[in-house]
Write an enzyme that holds these catalytic residues in place. Structure first.
Site, PDB file in Angstrom:
ATOM      1  N   GLU A  15     -43.672  -0.055   5.676  1.00 50.17           N
ATOM      2  CA  GLU A  15     -42.627   0.960   5.814  1.00 50.17           C
ATOM      3  C   GLU A  15     -42.119   1.463   4.468  1.00 50.17           C
ATOM      4  O   GLU A  15     -40.923   1.425   4.199  1.00 50.17           O
ATOM      5  CB  GLU A  15     -41.446   0.385   6.600  1.00 50.17           C
ATOM      6  N   PRO A  16     -43.001   1.917   3.584  1.00 46.99           N
ATOM      7  CA  PRO A  16     -42.516   2.373   2.281  1.00 46.99           C
ATOM      8  C   PRO A  16     -41.784   3.710   2.402  1.00 46.99           C
ATOM      9  O   PRO A  16     -42.158   4.559   3.221  1.00 46.99           O
ATOM     10  CB  PRO A  16     -43.799   2.550   1.470  1.00 46.99           C
ATOM     11  N   GLY A  17     -40.738   3.880   1.640  1.00 49.84           N
ATOM     12  CA  GLY A  17     -40.045   5.160   1.585  1.00 49.84           C
ATOM     13  C   GLY A  17     -40.005   5.631   0.140  1.00 49.84           C
ATOM     14  O   GLY A  17     -40.790   6.479  -0.301  1.00 49.84           O
ATOM     15  N   ARG A  18     -39.107   5.016  -0.599  1.00 46.42           N
ATOM     16  CA  ARG A  18     -38.873   5.380  -1.992  1.00 46.42           C
ATOM     17  C   ARG A  18     -40.147   5.421  -2.847  1.00 46.42           C
ATOM     18  O   ARG A  18     -40.338   6.329  -3.649  1.00 46.42           O
ATOM     19  CB  ARG A  18     -37.908   4.360  -2.603  1.00 46.42           C
TER      20      ARG A  18
ATOM     21  N   CYS B 189     -14.284  16.850  -7.640  1.00 41.21           N
ATOM     22  CA  CYS B 189     -13.027  16.280  -8.124  1.00 41.21           C
ATOM     23  C   CYS B 189     -12.965  14.778  -7.932  1.00 41.21           C
ATOM     24  O   CYS B 189     -12.152  14.269  -7.143  1.00 41.21           O
ATOM     25  CB  CYS B 189     -11.869  16.951  -7.404  1.00 41.21           C
TER      26      CYS B 189
HETATM   27  C1  PLP Z   1     -34.703   1.783   4.267  1.00 41.37           C
HETATM   28  C2  PLP Z   1     -35.756   1.076   5.017  1.00 41.37           C
HETATM   29  C3  PLP Z   1     -37.101   1.162   4.616  1.00 41.37           C
HETATM   30  C4  PLP Z   1     -37.544   1.907   3.393  1.00 41.37           C
HETATM   31  O1  PLP Z   1     -37.104   1.333   2.215  1.00 41.37           O
HETATM   32  P1  PLP Z   1     -37.629   1.864   0.803  1.00 41.37           P
HETATM   33  O2  PLP Z   1     -36.887   1.038  -0.165  1.00 41.37           O
HETATM   34  O3  PLP Z   1     -37.310   3.298   0.703  1.00 41.37           O
HETATM   35  O4  PLP Z   1     -39.108   1.608   0.767  1.00 41.37           O
HETATM   36  C5  PLP Z   1     -38.044   0.517   5.399  1.00 41.37           C
HETATM   37  N1  PLP Z   1     -37.704  -0.169   6.499  1.00 41.37           N
HETATM   38  C6  PLP Z   1     -36.428  -0.271   6.911  1.00 41.37           C
HETATM   39  C7  PLP Z   1     -36.136  -1.038   8.146  1.00 41.37           C
HETATM   40  C8  PLP Z   1     -35.415   0.341   6.182  1.00 41.37           C
HETATM   41  O5  PLP Z   1     -34.149   0.223   6.595  1.00 41.37           O
END
Ligand code: PLP
Length: 443
Positions: free
Chosen positions: A301-304, A373
């Site tokens: 589950e990569p995001g960042r 502000c």
């Molecule tokens: C936020 C989140 C991710 C992604 O995290 P990154 O740090 O962006 O890779 C994956 N799984 C779950 C359950 C999350 O809450």
């Protein structure tokens, strides 16, 4: 402490590099210009205004592919974490590359279905507070997996599935009690955190779940936090999960999936030194070694790590001012556009979009601040940057993840436009908001 900003851009992620512009408008001014892929950011800012989010499609695709390659030796599915950057066009780009999706709300699920309906079967649904409506929508869409975070949620899921006369595929999100060195707000894998069920109680819950006709136990999931740059905590979590998988199978459960979550960090400082393929490969080893021999399908589950370095927030300098000797550069972007510095004290590299010849660049220590502000409205404090004048442009780098996704309308500021650049073309993937958009629902 003052930190000098790198100005050469050499070795920056390929999407954002300095080039000489030999033709057209820019030729008259000396120096180098920051490009996103093959377009000068100066031109984008002129045309689309500022503040402006600019993303490189090639960087997103390359990082997704590198991540995917790192896991090629095991059966796996990448479920990109939608909350990092949920723009439909970015979801579509990733879906085309074969990505599935991790969603944490019914809204995110709808985004995925709009972007690519067929991706539903590669969706995992995480989050501590799923509502009945959200669960029902996900069951109807036919998602891959629910990551269940409590016993109560288990019963709610069973009830929703029973009503639809279907069976809900699930993993329990276990809390492995592993510490990860990251900001406390985004560390999630400790006993004291609200996430998951304690790993010690997991077997009891799995036994309860598998006794219910409308629930289908199929995996184990964890997520220990975000912006974790050491791979050891991931390995530690997986070692604990591997033991659990063994115990669950001995108890007679089917465990086909292990979902290690997301959380791989990116180097917000000195990003140049990093080879992402090597890093992803280290991460992959940390995840898969403890799972060896278990024959599980790994969900990631990569995001960042996929979208972070692919985006920059472009902003124009409004004013320079000096208060009692302290220098401020006031820009037209603010904390509502990019919250990370205010929320986490996060560091982002800031570079001038046009920089002079090396010999002529003068550095100065400044605070880069927005118009909101609040004193928390800053992008950098006491940072050594090349001197920029009023009217010039700055690029705040590594803003592709948790940038626009966390943006708000605080101070009644319309959110920025978003552009997706691919080679020589730029596409508006979200138009700039207007104040009228913000007032519409209050009339
Ligand atoms: C936020 C989140 C991710 C992604 O995290 P990154 O740090 O962006 O890779 C994956 N799984 C779950 C359950 C999350 O809450």
């Amino acid at each position: 402490m003052t930190r000098r900003s790198p100005i050469t851009g050499a070795g920056r992620p390929p999407g954002f590099v300095y080039r000489e512009e030999k033709k057209g408008l820019l030729r008259r001014s000396a120096g180098l210009f920051l490009f996103c892929d093959d377009i000068a950011i100066t031109k984008l800012a002129e045309h689309y205004g500022t503040p402006l989010y600019v993303y490189s499609a090639s960087v997103i695709s390359e990082r997704f592919d590198a991540f995917d390659r790192a896991f090629r030796h095991v059966p796996h599915t990448i479920c990109y974490s939608v909350k990092a950057n949920s723009n439909l066009n970015i979801l579509r780009l990733l879906a085309k590359g074969g990505s599935g999706f991790d969603v944490v709300s019914g809204g995110e699920l709808e985004r995925v279905l709009v972007a690519e309906r067929r991706a539903a079967k590669k969706v995992v649904f995480s989050g501590v507070g799923k509502t009945r409506d959200e669960i029902t929508a996900a069951l109807k869409a036919g998602i891959l997996l629910f990551n269940v975070e409590s016993e109560s949620e288990l019963w709610t899921l069973a009830e929703c599935a029973a009503r639809l006369r279907t069976s809900a595929p699930l993993a329990l999100r276990v809390n492995p009690d592993v510490a990860a060195d990251t900001h406390p707000y985004i560390s999630t894998g400790l006993r004291k955190h609200k996430f998951g069920v304690p790993i010690r109680e997991a077997r009891t819950l799995y036994a309860k779940a598998s006794a219910v006709r409308y629930l289908q136990v199929t995996g184990v999931s964890v997520h220990i936090g975000s912006q974790i740059t050491e791979v050891a905590p991931f390995a530690e979590a997986m070692a604990r999960v591997a033991v659990l998988v063994g115990a669950l199978r001995a108890d007679g459960h089917e465990v086909n999936y292990v979902d290690p979550g997301g959380g791989l960090g990116i180097p917000y400082e000195n990003g140049a030194a990093m080879n992402f393929s090597d890093y992803a490969s280290d991460y992959s080893k940390a995840i898969t070694r403890p799972l060896r021999g278990l024959n599980v399908h790994v969900l990631l589950e990569p995001g960042r790590s996929i979208v972070g370095p692919a985006g920059a927030l472009v902003t124009r300098v409004l004013y320079r001012k000096t208060n009692d000797g302290k220098r401020f550069v006031v820009v037209d972007a603010a904390m509502n556009d990019l919250l990370r510095p205010a929320l986490y004290g996060a560091h982002h590299e800031i570079v001038p979009v046009r920089r002079g010849e090396d010999s002529s660049v003068k550095f100065e220590a400044v605070d880069v601040v927005g118009p909101v502000c609040e004193s928390g409205d800053f992008f950098a404090r006491d940072r050594e940057l090349p001197r920029v004048e009023e009217g010039e442009l700055l690029a705040i780098l590594d803003a592709g993840a948790y940038g626009m996704a966390l943006a708000s309308n605080y101070n009644t500021r319309p959110r920025p436009a978003e552009l997706l650049v691919s080679g020589k073309s730029a596409k508006v993937i979200r138009r700039r908001e207007k104040v009228a958009d913000l007032l519409r629902d209050e009339r």
